[in-house]
Write a protein that holds these residues in place. Structure first.
Motif, mmCIF file in Angstrom:
data_model
loop_
_atom_site.group_PDB
_atom_site.id
_atom_site.type_symbol
_atom_site.label_atom_id
_atom_site.label_comp_id
_atom_site.label_asym_id
_atom_site.label_seq_id
_atom_site.Cartn_x
_atom_site.Cartn_y
_atom_site.Cartn_z
ATOM 1 N N GLU A 53 -5.359 10.220 -5.680
ATOM 2 C CA GLU A 53 -6.826 10.514 -5.802
ATOM 3 C C GLU A 53 -7.585 8.892 -5.332
ATOM 4 O O GLU A 53 -6.874 8.205 -5.537
ATOM 5 N N TYR A 54 -8.490 8.911 -4.708
ATOM 6 C CA TYR A 54 -8.604 7.784 -3.968
ATOM 7 C C TYR A 54 -10.957 7.927 -4.312
ATOM 8 O O TYR A 54 -11.394 8.413 -5.128
ATOM 9 N N ASP A 55 -11.095 6.213 -4.897
ATOM 10 C CA ASP A 55 -12.597 5.936 -5.731
ATOM 11 C C ASP A 55 -13.812 5.817 -4.313
ATOM 12 O O ASP A 55 -14.430 6.376 -4.717
ATOM 13 N N THR A 56 -13.372 5.674 -2.872
ATOM 14 C CA THR A 56 -14.094 6.071 -2.287
ATOM 15 C C THR A 56 -13.885 7.059 -0.642
ATOM 16 O O THR A 56 -12.484 7.493 -1.299
ATOM 17 N N LYS A 112 -2.165 7.648 -1.649
ATOM 18 C CA LYS A 112 -2.545 7.534 -3.954
ATOM 19 C C LYS A 112 -2.634 9.726 -4.137
ATOM 20 O O LYS A 112 -3.260 10.305 -2.910
ATOM 21 N N TRP A 150 0.267 -1.152 0.359
ATOM 22 C CA TRP A 150 -0.007 0.008 0.516
ATOM 23 C C TRP A 150 1.370 1.037 0.011
ATOM 24 O O TRP A 150 1.413 0.789 0.518
#
Length: 242
Positions: free
Chosen positions: A236-239, A234, A231
Protein backbone atom coordinates in the motif's frame (compact mmCIF):
# COMPACT_ATOMS: atom_id res chain seq x y z
CA UNK A 1 12.70 -23.70 -36.98
CA UNK A 2 15.66 -22.07 -38.71
CA UNK A 3 19.04 -23.15 -37.35
CA UNK A 4 20.49 -20.49 -35.05
CA UNK A 5 23.85 -20.29 -36.80
CA UNK A 6 22.27 -20.15 -40.23
CA UNK A 7 19.88 -17.41 -39.08
CA UNK A 8 22.72 -15.36 -37.57
CA UNK A 9 24.66 -15.48 -40.85
CA UNK A 10 21.77 -13.93 -42.78
CA UNK A 11 21.12 -11.06 -40.38
CA UNK A 12 22.17 -7.57 -41.35
CA UNK A 13 24.61 -5.91 -38.95
CA UNK A 14 22.69 -4.15 -36.21
CA UNK A 15 24.46 -0.88 -36.99
CA UNK A 16 23.03 -0.90 -40.52
CA UNK A 17 19.52 -1.26 -39.11
CA UNK A 18 20.06 1.42 -36.49
CA UNK A 19 19.80 4.45 -38.77
CA UNK A 20 16.40 5.39 -37.44
CA UNK A 21 14.19 7.48 -39.72
CA UNK A 22 12.48 9.00 -36.70
CA UNK A 23 13.20 12.54 -35.55
CA UNK A 24 11.70 14.34 -32.57
CA UNK A 25 11.13 18.07 -32.04
CA UNK A 26 14.23 19.91 -30.85
CA UNK A 27 16.63 16.96 -30.87
CA UNK A 28 20.27 17.74 -31.58
CA UNK A 29 22.67 15.96 -33.93
CA UNK A 30 24.57 14.79 -30.84
CA UNK A 31 21.40 13.24 -29.43
CA UNK A 32 20.61 11.48 -32.73
CA UNK A 33 24.11 9.97 -32.99
CA UNK A 34 23.94 8.70 -29.41
CA UNK A 35 20.40 7.44 -29.87
CA UNK A 36 21.32 5.49 -33.02
CA UNK A 37 24.31 3.98 -31.21
CA UNK A 38 21.94 2.91 -28.44
CA UNK A 39 19.48 1.56 -31.01
CA UNK A 40 22.18 -0.72 -32.40
CA UNK A 41 22.74 -2.11 -28.91
CA UNK A 42 18.99 -2.57 -28.42
CA UNK A 43 18.82 -4.55 -31.65
CA UNK A 44 21.71 -6.73 -30.49
CA UNK A 45 19.96 -7.25 -27.14
CA UNK A 46 16.77 -8.33 -28.90
CA UNK A 47 18.76 -10.81 -30.96
CA UNK A 48 20.53 -12.15 -27.90
CA UNK A 49 17.21 -12.65 -26.12
CA UNK A 50 16.01 -14.63 -29.15
CA UNK A 51 19.15 -16.79 -29.12
CA UNK A 52 18.82 -17.52 -25.42
CA UNK A 53 15.14 -18.41 -25.81
CA UNK A 54 16.00 -20.81 -28.65
CA UNK A 55 18.76 -22.39 -26.56
CA UNK A 56 16.30 -22.82 -23.69
CA UNK A 57 13.76 -24.49 -25.96
CA UNK A 58 16.48 -26.89 -27.14
CA UNK A 59 17.30 -28.19 -23.65
CA UNK A 60 17.39 -32.00 -23.37
CA UNK A 61 14.59 -33.62 -21.34
CA UNK A 62 14.69 -32.66 -17.69
CA UNK A 63 14.23 -34.98 -14.74
CA UNK A 64 11.02 -36.88 -14.17
CA UNK A 65 9.06 -35.32 -11.30
CA UNK A 66 9.54 -37.68 -8.32
CA UNK A 67 5.91 -37.63 -7.19
CA UNK A 68 2.54 -36.31 -8.27
CA UNK A 69 2.45 -33.58 -5.61
CA UNK A 70 -0.91 -32.96 -3.99
CA UNK A 71 -2.00 -29.35 -3.44
CA UNK A 72 -5.09 -27.63 -2.08
CA UNK A 73 -7.08 -25.46 -4.48
CA UNK A 74 -10.19 -23.38 -3.95
CA UNK A 75 -12.29 -26.36 -4.97
CA UNK A 76 -10.40 -29.09 -3.12
CA UNK A 77 -7.33 -31.31 -3.60
CA UNK A 78 -5.52 -31.22 -6.94
CA UNK A 79 -2.34 -32.91 -8.13
CA UNK A 80 0.50 -31.39 -10.12
CA UNK A 81 -0.49 -33.35 -13.21
CA UNK A 82 -4.05 -32.07 -12.92
CA UNK A 83 -2.82 -28.48 -12.92
CA UNK A 84 -1.90 -28.88 -16.60
CA UNK A 85 -5.55 -29.04 -17.61
CA UNK A 86 -5.61 -29.44 -21.39
CA UNK A 87 -2.06 -28.11 -21.85
CA UNK A 88 1.23 -29.98 -22.11
CA UNK A 89 3.17 -27.17 -20.38
CA UNK A 90 2.75 -25.84 -16.84
CA UNK A 91 4.43 -22.72 -15.44
CA UNK A 92 4.54 -22.42 -11.66
CA UNK A 93 5.44 -19.42 -9.54
CA UNK A 94 6.28 -19.84 -5.87
CA UNK A 95 4.68 -16.92 -4.06
CA UNK A 96 6.47 -15.69 -0.94
CA UNK A 97 3.43 -15.96 1.31
CA UNK A 98 4.25 -18.70 3.76
CA UNK A 99 2.44 -19.33 7.06
CA UNK A 100 4.99 -17.25 8.98
CA UNK A 101 3.95 -14.12 7.04
CA UNK A 102 0.98 -11.97 7.98
CA UNK A 103 1.20 -10.25 4.59
CA UNK A 104 2.81 -11.45 1.35
CA UNK A 105 6.04 -10.24 -0.22
CA UNK A 106 5.43 -6.84 -1.88
CA UNK A 107 7.72 -7.69 -4.81
CA UNK A 108 5.91 -10.96 -5.53
CA UNK A 109 2.61 -9.13 -5.22
CA UNK A 110 3.65 -6.49 -7.75
CA UNK A 111 4.68 -9.21 -10.19
CA UNK A 112 1.48 -11.21 -9.73
CA UNK A 113 -0.68 -8.11 -10.09
CA UNK A 114 0.82 -7.56 -13.53
CA UNK A 115 0.44 -11.23 -14.46
CA UNK A 116 -3.20 -11.27 -13.40
CA UNK A 117 -3.99 -8.87 -16.24
CA UNK A 118 -2.03 -11.01 -18.72
CA UNK A 119 -3.42 -14.33 -17.53
CA UNK A 120 -6.32 -14.67 -20.01
CA UNK A 121 -3.73 -14.50 -22.81
CA UNK A 122 -1.13 -16.68 -21.06
CA UNK A 123 -3.68 -19.42 -20.43
CA UNK A 124 -4.30 -19.73 -24.15
CA UNK A 125 -0.81 -21.19 -24.49
CA UNK A 126 0.17 -22.78 -21.17
CA UNK A 127 -1.20 -23.56 -17.72
CA UNK A 128 -0.04 -21.25 -14.92
CA UNK A 129 -0.17 -21.96 -11.19
CA UNK A 130 0.64 -19.64 -8.29
CA UNK A 131 1.81 -21.70 -5.32
CA UNK A 132 2.11 -20.53 -1.71
CA UNK A 133 2.73 -22.40 1.54
CA UNK A 134 -0.03 -20.67 3.50
CA UNK A 135 -3.47 -22.30 3.75
CA UNK A 136 -5.52 -21.84 0.60
CA UNK A 137 -8.06 -19.72 2.48
CA UNK A 138 -5.36 -17.18 3.34
CA UNK A 139 -4.13 -17.04 -0.27
CA UNK A 140 -7.64 -16.57 -1.63
CA UNK A 141 -8.49 -13.88 0.93
CA UNK A 142 -5.56 -11.77 -0.21
CA UNK A 143 -6.45 -12.30 -3.86
CA UNK A 144 -9.92 -10.91 -3.17
CA UNK A 145 -8.42 -7.97 -1.27
CA UNK A 146 -6.09 -7.23 -4.17
CA UNK A 147 -8.81 -7.60 -6.79
CA UNK A 148 -7.05 -10.33 -8.78
CA UNK A 149 -9.45 -12.05 -11.15
CA UNK A 150 -7.55 -14.66 -13.15
CA UNK A 151 -4.70 -16.14 -11.10
CA UNK A 152 -5.08 -19.78 -10.10
CA UNK A 153 -3.90 -20.28 -6.54
CA UNK A 154 -2.70 -23.46 -4.84
CA UNK A 155 -1.43 -24.21 -1.34
CA UNK A 156 1.62 -26.44 -0.97
CA UNK A 157 1.30 -26.61 2.81
CA UNK A 158 1.08 -30.40 2.80
CA UNK A 159 3.90 -31.35 0.42
CA UNK A 160 7.59 -30.84 -0.31
CA UNK A 161 7.19 -29.08 -3.67
CA UNK A 162 8.69 -25.81 -2.41
CA UNK A 163 11.68 -27.54 -0.93
CA UNK A 164 12.22 -29.69 -4.03
CA UNK A 165 11.73 -27.01 -6.71
CA UNK A 166 12.08 -23.59 -5.06
CA UNK A 167 15.19 -24.07 -2.89
CA UNK A 168 13.18 -23.25 0.20
CA UNK A 169 15.49 -22.20 3.03
CA UNK A 170 16.49 -24.79 5.64
CA UNK A 171 14.49 -22.90 8.28
CA UNK A 172 11.42 -22.71 6.04
CA UNK A 173 12.12 -19.25 4.60
CA UNK A 174 10.12 -18.42 1.48
CA UNK A 175 11.98 -18.31 -1.82
CA UNK A 176 10.44 -16.99 -5.06
CA UNK A 177 10.85 -19.33 -7.99
CA UNK A 178 9.70 -19.92 -11.54
CA UNK A 179 9.53 -23.51 -12.77
CA UNK A 180 8.31 -24.97 -16.04
CA UNK A 181 7.09 -28.54 -16.36
CA UNK A 182 6.07 -30.59 -19.39
CA UNK A 183 3.69 -33.53 -19.67
CA UNK A 184 3.77 -36.34 -22.20
CA UNK A 185 1.21 -39.04 -21.57
CA UNK A 186 1.46 -39.90 -17.88
CA UNK A 187 5.03 -38.59 -17.55
CA UNK A 188 5.68 -35.14 -16.05
CA UNK A 189 9.18 -33.71 -16.37
CA UNK A 190 10.90 -30.62 -15.12
CA UNK A 191 11.86 -28.44 -18.09
CA UNK A 192 13.45 -25.26 -16.70
CA UNK A 193 13.85 -23.19 -13.55
CA UNK A 194 15.09 -19.70 -12.92
CA UNK A 195 18.53 -20.23 -11.35
CA UNK A 196 20.03 -16.76 -10.99
CA UNK A 197 20.27 -16.44 -7.21
CA UNK A 198 22.33 -14.02 -5.09
CA UNK A 199 25.49 -15.96 -5.94
CA UNK A 200 25.06 -14.99 -9.61
CA UNK A 201 24.48 -11.27 -9.05
CA UNK A 202 26.84 -8.72 -10.56
CA UNK A 203 28.40 -6.10 -8.26
CA UNK A 204 25.95 -3.36 -7.33
CA UNK A 205 22.91 -5.18 -8.73
CA UNK A 206 20.02 -6.90 -7.06
CA UNK A 207 19.92 -10.60 -7.91
CA UNK A 208 17.48 -11.18 -10.71
CA UNK A 209 16.95 -13.38 -13.71
CA UNK A 210 17.35 -12.46 -17.34
CA UNK A 211 15.26 -11.43 -19.10
CA UNK A 212 13.79 -9.75 -16.06
CA UNK A 213 10.30 -11.07 -15.33
CA UNK A 214 9.13 -7.89 -13.56
CA UNK A 215 7.16 -5.59 -15.89
CA UNK A 216 7.67 -2.66 -13.52
CA UNK A 217 11.47 -2.84 -13.93
CA UNK A 218 11.15 -3.09 -17.70
CA UNK A 219 9.25 0.21 -17.70
CA UNK A 220 11.60 1.94 -15.26
CA UNK A 221 14.66 0.79 -17.22
CA UNK A 222 13.44 3.05 -20.05
CA UNK A 223 13.54 6.16 -17.85
CA UNK A 224 16.43 8.50 -16.87
CA UNK A 225 16.23 7.51 -13.21
CA UNK A 226 16.09 3.80 -13.92
CA UNK A 227 15.23 1.42 -11.10
CA UNK A 228 16.91 3.43 -8.40
CA UNK A 229 18.79 1.88 -5.49
CA UNK A 230 16.46 2.58 -2.58
CA UNK A 231 12.96 1.89 -3.91
CA UNK A 232 10.85 -1.25 -4.02
CA UNK A 233 7.14 -1.84 -4.52
CA UNK A 234 4.88 -1.76 -1.46
CA UNK A 235 1.55 -3.41 -0.72
CA UNK A 236 0.00 0.00 0.00
CA UNK A 237 1.05 3.63 -0.49
CA UNK A 238 0.24 6.66 1.63
CA UNK A 239 -0.88 8.74 -1.34
CA UNK A 240 -2.58 7.94 -4.61
CA UNK A 241 -0.39 7.76 -7.76
CA UNK A 242 0.23 11.19 -9.27
Amino acid sequence: MTDLNESAQTLKPARELADSPRRFPGESAEYRRARNDLLAEEIELRRHIERVAAQRRALPPGGVVPENYRFESETGPVTLSEMFGTHDTLVTYNWMFGPQRERPCPMCTSLLSAYDGEMPDILQRVAFAVIGRSPIEKLVAFRKERGWRHLRLYSSAGNTFNRDYAAEGPNGDDVPAFNVFTRSGDTVRHFWAEEMGPWAADPGQDPRGAPDVMPIWTVLDMTPGGRGRDWYPKLEYDTAPR
